[in-house]
Design a protein around this motif. Structure first.
Motif, PDB file in Angstrom:
ATOM      1  N   ALA A   3       4.626  -3.346   8.214  1.00  0.00           N
ATOM      2  CA  ALA A   3       5.456  -2.161   7.983  1.00  0.00           C
ATOM      3  C   ALA A   3       6.641  -2.137   8.943  1.00  0.00           C
ATOM      4  N   HIS A  13      -6.014  -9.048   3.359  1.00  0.00           N
ATOM      5  CA  HIS A  13      -5.503 -10.395   3.178  1.00  0.00           C
ATOM      6  C   HIS A  13      -4.607 -10.825   4.335  1.00  0.00           C
ATOM      7  N   ILE A  73       9.223  -4.493   7.165  1.00  0.00           N
ATOM      8  CA  ILE A  73       9.838  -4.136   5.887  1.00  0.00           C
ATOM      9  C   ILE A  73      10.261  -2.684   5.797  1.00  0.00           C
ATOM     10  N   VAL A  74       9.711  -1.827   6.662  1.00  0.00           N
ATOM     11  CA  VAL A  74      10.109  -0.421   6.603  1.00  0.00           C
ATOM     12  C   VAL A  74      11.089  -0.093   7.728  1.00  0.00           C
ATOM     13  N   PHE A 106      -5.256  -4.076   5.816  1.00  0.00           N
ATOM     14  CA  PHE A 106      -4.893  -4.967   4.722  1.00  0.00           C
ATOM     15  C   PHE A 106      -5.734  -6.238   4.853  1.00  0.00           C
ATOM     16  N   ARG A 134       7.383   9.718   5.767  1.00  0.00           N
ATOM     17  CA  ARG A 134       6.091   9.125   6.115  1.00  0.00           C
ATOM     18  C   ARG A 134       6.197   8.137   7.268  1.00  0.00           C
ATOM     19  N   GLN A 135       7.398   7.592   7.504  1.00  0.00           N
ATOM     20  CA  GLN A 135       7.555   6.697   8.646  1.00  0.00           C
ATOM     21  C   GLN A 135       7.291   7.431   9.948  1.00  0.00           C
ATOM     22  N   ASN A 141       1.099  14.438   4.742  1.00  0.00           N
ATOM     23  CA  ASN A 141       1.956  13.300   4.397  1.00  0.00           C
ATOM     24  C   ASN A 141       1.988  13.061   2.888  1.00  0.00           C
ATOM     25  N   ASN A 181       9.234   8.473   1.547  1.00  0.00           N
ATOM     26  CA  ASN A 181       8.948   7.285   2.350  1.00  0.00           C
ATOM     27  C   ASN A 181       9.541   7.399   3.750  1.00  0.00           C
ATOM     28  N   GLN A 211       7.203  -1.804  -2.588  1.00  0.00           N
ATOM     29  CA  GLN A 211       6.921  -2.582  -1.386  1.00  0.00           C
ATOM     30  C   GLN A 211       5.416  -2.739  -1.218  1.00  0.00           C
ATOM     31  N   ALA A 260      -0.707   1.806   2.869  1.00  0.00           N
ATOM     32  CA  ALA A 260       0.636   1.252   2.783  1.00  0.00           C
ATOM     33  C   ALA A 260       1.678   2.362   2.642  1.00  0.00           C
ATOM     34  N   ARG A 261       1.414   3.316   1.751  1.00  0.00           N
ATOM     35  CA  ARG A 261       2.365   4.424   1.552  1.00  0.00           C
ATOM     36  C   ARG A 261       2.454   5.267   2.813  1.00  0.00           C
ATOM     37  N   SER A 262       1.330   5.458   3.524  1.00  0.00           N
ATOM     38  CA  SER A 262       1.355   6.260   4.756  1.00  0.00           C
ATOM     39  C   SER A 262       2.246   5.639   5.811  1.00  0.00           C
ATOM     40  N   LEU A 263       2.381   4.323   5.755  1.00  0.00           N
ATOM     41  CA  LEU A 263       3.242   3.651   6.728  1.00  0.00           C
ATOM     42  C   LEU A 263       4.710   3.747   6.340  1.00  0.00           C
ATOM     43  N   GLY A 264       4.976   4.362   5.194  1.00  0.00           N
ATOM     44  CA  GLY A 264       6.364   4.534   4.789  1.00  0.00           C
ATOM     45  C   GLY A 264       6.841   3.536   3.756  1.00  0.00           C
ATOM     46  N   MET A 265       5.932   2.683   3.254  1.00  0.00           N
ATOM     47  CA  MET A 265       6.356   1.717   2.235  1.00  0.00           C
ATOM     48  C   MET A 265       6.564   2.427   0.906  1.00  0.00           C
ATOM     49  N   SER A 266       7.520   1.909   0.129  1.00  0.00           N
ATOM     50  CA  SER A 266       7.698   2.439  -1.212  1.00  0.00           C
ATOM     51  C   SER A 266       6.590   1.874  -2.098  1.00  0.00           C
ATOM     52  N   PRO A 309      -0.772  -9.264  -3.632  1.00  0.00           N
ATOM     53  CA  PRO A 309      -1.376 -10.441  -2.997  1.00  0.00           C
ATOM     54  C   PRO A 309      -2.897 -10.411  -3.047  1.00  0.00           C
ATOM     55  N   HIS A 317       3.635  -6.375  -1.151  1.00  0.00           N
ATOM     56  CA  HIS A 317       3.104  -6.928   0.095  1.00  0.00           C
ATOM     57  C   HIS A 317       1.609  -6.699   0.282  1.00  0.00           C
ATOM     58  N   VAL A 318       1.067  -5.664  -0.359  1.00  0.00           N
ATOM     59  CA  VAL A 318      -0.329  -5.322  -0.089  1.00  0.00           C
ATOM     60  C   VAL A 318      -1.223  -5.485  -1.314  1.00  0.00           C
TER      61      VAL A 318
END
Lengths: 278, 225
Positions: free
Chosen positions: B84, B74, B87-88, B72, B59-60, B32, B56, A191, A182-188, A199, A195-196
């Protein structure tokens, strides 16, 4: 009640198993619901065949049932929030937050719930009043304890610590790779949590949280010690007037039992519905 | 790691090889900031990582693919790809969906959009993971032993996707033991051991005429089978 096995998604058919009847498909009645019906039936039979004293007891204590349910549900909703914050706090890298939440959990888990409830009801108002007198703030100096408010606060404060540990363990059970991805995708961090991690953690947390609800339902009887007219208290009041320990307490026990059994079925249902394939 | 200096050019495919514990994954994860480093600096596309106010945002622009896929669990495949983006990158649902569908077609499994990760094979999961990273339109892709956790028959499908990516000009840094892929796709091989870069160069040089003794020893163990 009725339950139905969720069907697999269409693209997941295994040819060899096409002709084997799928276990549990269709409707089947969960056997445990019969226990709820049984206990409710017992209450009904006793009340109908021997209205004196049983129906009299039920009539007398029924507002206590409302108080019990109210306290349990309100406390439960609030303690979930406390648990979530506490759990995150226990996992925080911020030293102050971590210290505060750890102290909170250790403190609360070291003192019996009954003692805590009594403390909030009898000792806390004294402190507030003295503080008010020392600082000449009149609304503090004249503080009168509100029984229900303090009872709910006491439950939330105590159970919140246990919930924090449940949340912490649940969050930690999620593999580290999920947060890394999740963090690698840029989420804080938040976040990713929202979201991850959370849940997925919810599904792990649900069974122990469900158990806490049922424990809370039973522990709500402790408020009878701080002058709150819950189910137990009303039972004592009836006993004081009628001297019928066997009948009174058997009926009170059955009333609690039907509530906890019913809650357990609901919890079980929710658990099954949110189960995730791993 | 002990004193590593590395430059990667845009569009270059760099494959890092070496024995376990050599620091290859650590180096990759420093890029990263999944690993912290004690001294030195990392610059990605002109942005100095150490001073990056918002890690962040950086990392995008960096896509990462993990050995254990880390999809993920779920969420469906489609939601994995879209999350992502929405929300990103703040894309609309329709835009995200279109991009996700295109990427799933590109990695060869468009029919799996509504499946859950547990319902698809390892090779398919990894391809979804690659698509998920690509969905963010990163400028550089990092691969941390992407095929090491896969059964042999599924390795090729993932390597094929990575080959295509390399041919399209994506800047890639790959930690892998797949020498065939390295030989075919890499512009440069880097051999690491005990936290240092021992040797680097084009694959035909490093694999056939390694200059360092340690490189020779490592390659003789790997290239024989």
């Amino acid at each position: 009640m009725f339950s139905r096995r969720k069907s697999e998604s269409p693209e997941f058919k295994v040819p060899e198993l096409e002709n084997v009847p799928e276990a549990g498909v269709g409707y089947h009645i969960d056997a445990w619901w019969w226990l709820v019906v049984l206990v409710a039936g017992l209450i009904a039979i006793l009340s109908i065949t021997k209205p004196d004293p049983y129906w009299r007891i039920v009539l007398f204590v029924r507002d206590g049932i409302g108080v019990t349910i109210l306290i349990t549900i309100v406390s439960f909703v609030l303690m979930i929030f406390v648990g979530m914050l506490g759990g995150l706090g226990r996992l925080s890298t911020n030293k102050l937050i971590n210290l505060v939440t750890t102290l909170y959990v250790e403190l609360v888990r070291g003192i019996p719930l009954l003692v805590q409830l009594i403390w909030w009801y009898f000792a806390f108002p004294v402190i507030v009043r003295e503080l008010g007198q020392a600082t000449h703030i009149s609304f503090l100096a004249n503080y009168e304890a509100n029984a229900i408010f303090l009872a709910i606060f006491g439950f939330v404060f105590c159970y919140g610590a246990y919930m924090s540990e449940i949340f912490r363990a649940g969050i930690q059970s999620i593999p580290k790779g999920q947060m890394e991805a999740a963090r690698s995708l840029g989420m804080s961090y938040f976040q990713a949590m929202r979201h991850v991690i959370l849940p997925q953690a919810i599904r792990v947390i649900l069974p122990p949280v469900g158990n806490e609800f049922i424990a809370l339902l039973k522990d709500s009887s402790l408020v009878s010690a701080v002058a709150l007219a819950d189910l137990t208290r009303r039972g004592r009041e009836f006993m004081a007037a009628n001297f019928d320990p066997l009948q009174v307490w058997t009926m009170i026990a059955l009333l609690y039992l039907v509530m906890t059994l019913f809650s357990a079925r609901i919890v079980n249902y929710i658990e099954r519905r949110t189960k995730i394939e791993r | 790691m002990r004193g590593v200096t590395l430059d990667v050019k845009r569009g270059e495919v760099v494959v890092i090889v070496g024995p376990s514990g050599s620091g290859k994954s650590t180096l990759l994860r420093c890029i990263n900031r999944l690993e912290q480093y004690d001294s030195g600096q990392i610059t990605v596309d002109g942005i100095l990582l150490h001073g990056a106010q918002n890690i962040n945002l950086v990392r995008q622009e960096i896509g990462m693919v993990f050995q254990s896929f880390n999809l993920f669990a779920h969420l469906t495949v489609m939601d994995n790809l879209m999350l992502a983006q929405k929300i990103v990158r703040k894309r609309s649902t329709d835009e995200a969906r279109k991009i996700s569908m295109d990427l799933l077609k590109k990695v060869g499994i468009p029919e799996k959009i509504n499946a859950y990760p547990s319902q698809v094979s390892g090779g398919q999961q990894q391809r979804v993971a690659i698509a998920r990273a690509l969905a963010m339109n990163p400028r550089i892709m990092l691969f941390d032993e992407p095929t090491s956790a896969l059964d042999p028959e599924m390795i090729k499908e993932v390597l094929d996707v990575m080959m295509d990516l390399a041919k399209e000009g994506m800047t890639m840094v790959v930690v892998s033991h797949e020498m065939g892929f390295a030989r075919a796709a890499a512009n440069r091989i880097i051999f690491m051991d005990e936290g240092q870069i021992i040797e680097q160069g084009p694959p035909n040089v490093v694999f056939t005429h390694p200059s360092q003794e340690r490189t020779k020893r490592f390659l003789s163990k790997i290239l024989d089978h």
